[in-house]
Design a protein around this motif. Structure first.
Motif, PDB file in Angstrom:
ATOM      1  N   ALA A 254       1.181  -1.254  -0.424  1.00 38.86           N
ATOM      2  CA  ALA A 254      -0.097  -0.223  -0.327  1.00 38.86           C
ATOM      3  C   ALA A 254       0.814   1.263  -0.099  1.00 38.86           C
ATOM      4  O   ALA A 254       0.576   2.184  -0.206  1.00 38.86           O
ATOM      5  CB  ALA A 254      -1.087   0.019   1.443  1.00 38.86           C
ATOM      6  N   PHE A 255       1.740   1.053   1.087  1.00 38.91           N
ATOM      7  CA  PHE A 255       2.984   2.314   0.776  1.00 38.91           C
ATOM      8  C   PHE A 255       3.076   2.915  -0.241  1.00 38.91           C
ATOM      9  O   PHE A 255       3.449   3.370  -1.131  1.00 38.91           O
ATOM     10  CB  PHE A 255       3.756   2.178   2.503  1.00 38.91           C
ATOM     11  CG  PHE A 255       2.891   2.498   3.122  1.00 38.91           C
ATOM     12  CD1 PHE A 255       2.258   2.268   3.975  1.00 38.91           C
ATOM     13  CD2 PHE A 255       3.384   3.803   4.117  1.00 38.91           C
ATOM     14  CE1 PHE A 255       1.369   3.151   5.101  1.00 38.91           C
ATOM     15  CE2 PHE A 255       3.062   4.398   5.280  1.00 38.91           C
ATOM     16  CZ  PHE A 255       2.253   4.152   5.502  1.00 38.91           C
ATOM     17  N   LEU A 256       4.524   1.588  -0.659  1.00 38.20           N
ATOM     18  CA  LEU A 256       4.773   1.812  -2.436  1.00 38.20           C
ATOM     19  C   LEU A 256       4.047   1.643  -3.136  1.00 38.20           C
ATOM     20  O   LEU A 256       4.334   2.959  -4.032  1.00 38.20           O
ATOM     21  CB  LEU A 256       5.343   0.138  -1.984  1.00 38.20           C
ATOM     22  CG  LEU A 256       6.161   0.312  -3.584  1.00 38.20           C
ATOM     23  CD1 LEU A 256       7.607   1.049  -3.655  1.00 38.20           C
ATOM     24  CD2 LEU A 256       6.716  -1.287  -4.182  1.00 38.20           C
ATOM     25  N   ARG A 257       2.982   1.257  -3.690  1.00 38.33           N
ATOM     26  CA  ARG A 257       1.634   1.811  -4.936  1.00 38.33           C
ATOM     27  C   ARG A 257       1.194   3.547  -4.257  1.00 38.33           C
ATOM     28  O   ARG A 257       1.263   4.243  -5.536  1.00 38.33           O
ATOM     29  CB  ARG A 257       0.502   0.734  -4.988  1.00 38.33           C
ATOM     30  CG  ARG A 257      -0.280   0.592  -3.229  1.00 38.33           C
ATOM     31  CD  ARG A 257      -1.206  -0.630  -4.310  1.00 38.33           C
ATOM     32  NE  ARG A 257      -1.925  -0.852  -3.194  1.00 38.33           N
ATOM     33  CZ  ARG A 257      -2.865   0.345  -2.141  1.00 38.33           C
ATOM     34  NH1 ARG A 257      -3.486   1.774  -2.949  1.00 38.33           N
ATOM     35  NH2 ARG A 257      -3.436  -0.367  -1.057  1.00 38.33           N
ATOM     36  N   ARG A 258       0.969   3.606  -3.008  1.00 43.20           N
ATOM     37  CA  ARG A 258       0.668   5.006  -2.825  1.00 43.20           C
ATOM     38  C   ARG A 258       1.778   5.748  -3.470  1.00 43.20           C
ATOM     39  O   ARG A 258       1.651   6.954  -4.144  1.00 43.20           O
ATOM     40  CB  ARG A 258       0.308   5.389  -1.413  1.00 43.20           C
ATOM     41  CG  ARG A 258      -1.370   4.620  -0.776  1.00 43.20           C
ATOM     42  CD  ARG A 258      -1.327   4.651   0.413  1.00 43.20           C
ATOM     43  NE  ARG A 258      -2.886   3.724   0.231  1.00 43.20           N
ATOM     44  CZ  ARG A 258      -2.453   4.024   1.963  1.00 43.20           C
ATOM     45  NH1 ARG A 258      -2.063   4.161   3.005  1.00 43.20           N
ATOM     46  NH2 ARG A 258      -4.309   3.026   1.871  1.00 43.20           N
ATOM     47  N   MET A 266      -0.220   8.084   3.338  1.00 48.80           N
ATOM     48  CA  MET A 266      -0.961   7.774   4.963  1.00 48.80           C
ATOM     49  C   MET A 266      -2.769   8.148   4.532  1.00 48.80           C
ATOM     50  O   MET A 266      -2.858   7.727   5.315  1.00 48.80           O
ATOM     51  CB  MET A 266      -0.480   8.455   6.314  1.00 48.80           C
ATOM     52  CG  MET A 266       1.549   8.436   6.880  1.00 48.80           C
ATOM     53  SD  MET A 266       1.160   6.866   7.138  1.00 48.80           S
ATOM     54  CE  MET A 266       0.509   7.221   8.977  1.00 48.80           C
ATOM     55  N   HIS A 267      -2.515   8.712   3.499  1.00 46.75           N
ATOM     56  CA  HIS A 267      -3.709   8.479   3.300  1.00 46.75           C
ATOM     57  C   HIS A 267      -4.619   7.059   2.384  1.00 46.75           C
ATOM     58  O   HIS A 267      -4.177   6.634   1.709  1.00 46.75           O
ATOM     59  CB  HIS A 267      -4.106   9.541   2.396  1.00 46.75           C
ATOM     60  CG  HIS A 267      -3.613  10.495   2.729  1.00 46.75           C
ATOM     61  ND1 HIS A 267      -3.548  11.804   1.490  1.00 46.75           N
ATOM     62  CD2 HIS A 267      -3.603  11.431   3.977  1.00 46.75           C
ATOM     63  CE1 HIS A 267      -3.500  13.326   2.169  1.00 46.75           C
ATOM     64  NE2 HIS A 267      -3.717  13.386   3.963  1.00 46.75           N
ATOM     65  N   ALA A 268      -6.195   6.977   3.620  1.00 47.66           N
ATOM     66  CA  ALA A 268      -6.511   5.679   2.903  1.00 47.66           C
ATOM     67  C   ALA A 268      -6.768   5.627   1.245  1.00 47.66           C
ATOM     68  O   ALA A 268      -7.013   6.350   0.924  1.00 47.66           O
ATOM     69  CB  ALA A 268      -6.983   5.554   4.146  1.00 47.66           C
ATOM     70  N   ASP A 269      -7.147   4.505   0.660  1.00 45.08           N
ATOM     71  CA  ASP A 269      -7.963   4.228  -0.417  1.00 45.08           C
ATOM     72  C   ASP A 269      -8.379   2.443  -0.273  1.00 45.08           C
ATOM     73  O   ASP A 269      -8.256   1.972   0.759  1.00 45.08           O
ATOM     74  CB  ASP A 269      -6.806   4.410  -1.654  1.00 45.08           C
ATOM     75  CG  ASP A 269      -5.891   3.348  -0.965  1.00 45.08           C
ATOM     76  OD1 ASP A 269      -5.672   1.902  -0.189  1.00 45.08           O
ATOM     77  OD2 ASP A 269      -4.576   3.354  -2.032  1.00 45.08           O
ATOM     78  N   PHE A 270      -8.884   2.326  -1.265  1.00 46.33           N
ATOM     79  CA  PHE A 270      -9.481   1.185  -1.565  1.00 46.33           C
ATOM     80  C   PHE A 270      -9.682  -0.143  -1.970  1.00 46.33           C
ATOM     81  O   PHE A 270      -9.701  -0.349  -2.931  1.00 46.33           O
ATOM     82  CB  PHE A 270     -11.423   1.293  -1.468  1.00 46.33           C
ATOM     83  CG  PHE A 270     -11.947   2.198  -0.388  1.00 46.33           C
ATOM     84  CD1 PHE A 270     -11.968   1.999   0.457  1.00 46.33           C
ATOM     85  CD2 PHE A 270     -12.576   3.199  -0.492  1.00 46.33           C
ATOM     86  CE1 PHE A 270     -13.045   2.653   1.531  1.00 46.33           C
ATOM     87  CE2 PHE A 270     -13.435   4.336  -0.040  1.00 46.33           C
ATOM     88  CZ  PHE A 270     -13.051   4.042   0.782  1.00 46.33           C
ATOM     89  N   GLU A 359      -3.993  10.511  -8.920  1.00 46.14           N
ATOM     90  CA  GLU A 359      -5.223  11.540  -7.708  1.00 46.14           C
ATOM     91  C   GLU A 359      -5.449   9.974  -6.619  1.00 46.14           C
ATOM     92  O   GLU A 359      -5.628   9.450  -7.147  1.00 46.14           O
ATOM     93  CB  GLU A 359      -5.567  11.323  -8.495  1.00 46.14           C
ATOM     94  CG  GLU A 359      -5.844  13.228  -9.449  1.00 46.14           C
ATOM     95  CD  GLU A 359      -7.196  13.570 -10.518  1.00 46.14           C
ATOM     96  OE1 GLU A 359      -8.485  12.578 -10.572  1.00 46.14           O
ATOM     97  OE2 GLU A 359      -7.130  14.158 -10.999  1.00 46.14           O
ATOM     98  N   ALA A 360      -6.235  10.444  -5.680  1.00 44.52           N
ATOM     99  CA  ALA A 360      -6.535   9.702  -4.677  1.00 44.52           C
ATOM    100  C   ALA A 360      -8.193   9.140  -5.570  1.00 44.52           C
ATOM    101  O   ALA A 360      -8.442   9.290  -6.117  1.00 44.52           O
ATOM    102  CB  ALA A 360      -6.859  10.548  -3.441  1.00 44.52           C
ATOM    103  N   ARG A 361      -7.766   7.845  -4.909  1.00 42.02           N
ATOM    104  CA  ARG A 361      -8.827   6.619  -5.868  1.00 42.02           C
ATOM    105  C   ARG A 361      -9.988   7.046  -3.880  1.00 42.02           C
ATOM    106  O   ARG A 361      -9.616   7.048  -2.744  1.00 42.02           O
ATOM    107  CB  ARG A 361      -8.583   5.515  -5.303  1.00 42.02           C
ATOM    108  CG  ARG A 361      -7.774   5.239  -6.448  1.00 42.02           C
ATOM    109  CD  ARG A 361      -6.745   4.370  -6.684  1.00 42.02           C
ATOM    110  NE  ARG A 361      -5.839   3.814  -7.746  1.00 42.02           N
ATOM    111  CZ  ARG A 361      -5.467   2.988  -7.957  1.00 42.02           C
ATOM    112  NH1 ARG A 361      -5.605   2.167  -7.463  1.00 42.02           N
ATOM    113  NH2 ARG A 361      -4.750   3.139  -9.077  1.00 42.02           N
TER     114      ARG A 361
END
Length: 361
Positions: A254-258, A266-270, A359-361
């Protein structure tokens, strides 16, 4: 092992009715519903109460609790602080920096109270002294697992069931290594998680919330540092790392792909493992949860095998096999392609990112 089984049952008996009683609604969920999401309170209560319940009936339990009372209380206090901070966030969103800072301070306090990695025993038995890196590795491990469990808490029953499986596995390993109090505490965490689970799986009536997810992660991390000590006092940290392989791997991906997509890590996604499983296989609800349990069972089985063949080439083979399984899982879920086509990698390759990339998902 009867003492550990009794402790798990005592924790279950405390957490189950308390979870039912916790009906105070907190902030709204994804679909706008008001739902009690402070399950950490019942799990914390079951975890703390169970050893004392057993101590009232067993001289052995009383001796174990009495001998290491200070460390047990420090774990309960630090875990309680993390749980309370999470509960506050369950009512009103807190800034991620405040939450992260609380985790670091609680981990430092736990380190100062005697929860040390000290030496890292590698697969095969070779030990590496950490020296001045000891506090860094210990604190980083505790903070990593604390947040990893929270990140996988995206589907009903996932985090609590996973914690029960990992805690049960580590309870047996600690018992087999002769660390009876740590085995009892892992068993208490397992029983408390199982006491919460009936209200959280299927048609969820209670949510774990940040209070529960953070407490589970923090406590498992702290106990794994103390519970994996071998007879020489060294810590084969790879064993709890293997058992916790799924949430740790999910967090790392998660951290790497963000980062590669140019988003805040640190921002959440799905787009976690459970989200990918749901979309790729067209399943939902309990089926997603059971799929995650099956993957967790693989990692827990790997931890048991690594422990069984500790100080032999077998542990290195098992660890390599688990690593290969983890990499295969990441690729099978399509994260390799996702990261290869991420905004930063496309820029490194001299290609323009697709519209909306980053962009954030």
């Amino acid at each position: 092992m009867w003492l550990e089984v009794g402790t798990a049952l005592a924790a279950f008996a405390v957490a189950l009715p308390l979870t039912w009683l916790l009906r105070l609604p907190t902030k709204r969920g994804r679909k706008g519903e008001l739902m009690p999401r402070i399950g950490g309170i019942s799990i914390l209560a079951g975890f703390v109460a169970a050893p004392f319940v057993m101590a009232a009936f067993s001289d052995s339990a009383r001796e174990f609790v009495s001998e290491d009372r200070r460390q047990f209380l420090m774990l309960g206090v630090c875990g309680g602080i993390v749980c309370a901070m999470g509960a506050r966030d369950d009512f009103r969103d807190l800034d991620w920096r405040f939450k992260f800072g609380t985790h670091v301070l609680a981990a430092v306090a736990l380190y100062l109270s005697g929860f040390h990695v000290d030496r890292m025993t590698l697969p095969g038995g070779e030990a590496v002294a950490l020296g001045p890196l000891d506090p860094v590795v210990t604190v980083a491990w505790i903070v990593l697992v604390t947040n990893a469990v929270n990140l996988v808490d995206g589907k009903d029953g996932v985090a609590a069931g996973m914690a029960a499986m990992v805690s049960g596995t580590m309870s047996y390993i600690a018992w087999d290594l002769g660390h009876d109090l740590i085995a009892m505490l892992f068993a208490a965490l397992c029983g408390a998680s199982l006491g919460f689970l009936p209200f959280n799986i299927g048609r969820a009536r209670r949510f774990l919330g940040d209070s529960g997810a953070y407490f589970l992660g923090f406590t498992m991390a702290g106990l794994s540092v103390a519970g994996s000590l071998d007879e020489t006092g060294r810590v084969p940290l790879y064993i709890p790392l293997v058992a916790l392989g799924l949430p740790v791997l999910d967090t790392a991906v998660a951290f790497l792909r963000r980062f590669l997509d140019g988003r805040h890590p640190m921002h959440a996604d799905f787009d976690h493992f459970h989200d990918r499983i749901e979309r790729m296989f067209g399943i939902s609800g309990v089926r997603v949860t059971l799929a995650v349990y099956a993957l967790t069972a693989v990692f827990c089985g790997g931890a048991l095998l690594a422990h069984t063949w500790y100080k032999s080439v077998g542990s290195a083979v098992v660890s390599a096999g688990v690593l290969a399984f983890g990499i295969g899982l990441v690729l099978a879920l399509g994260y390799g392609r996702t990261m290869w086509n991420s905004a930063r990698v496309l820029a490194w390759r001299g290609r323009e990112p697709a519209p909306g990339k980053g962009e954030a998902r």
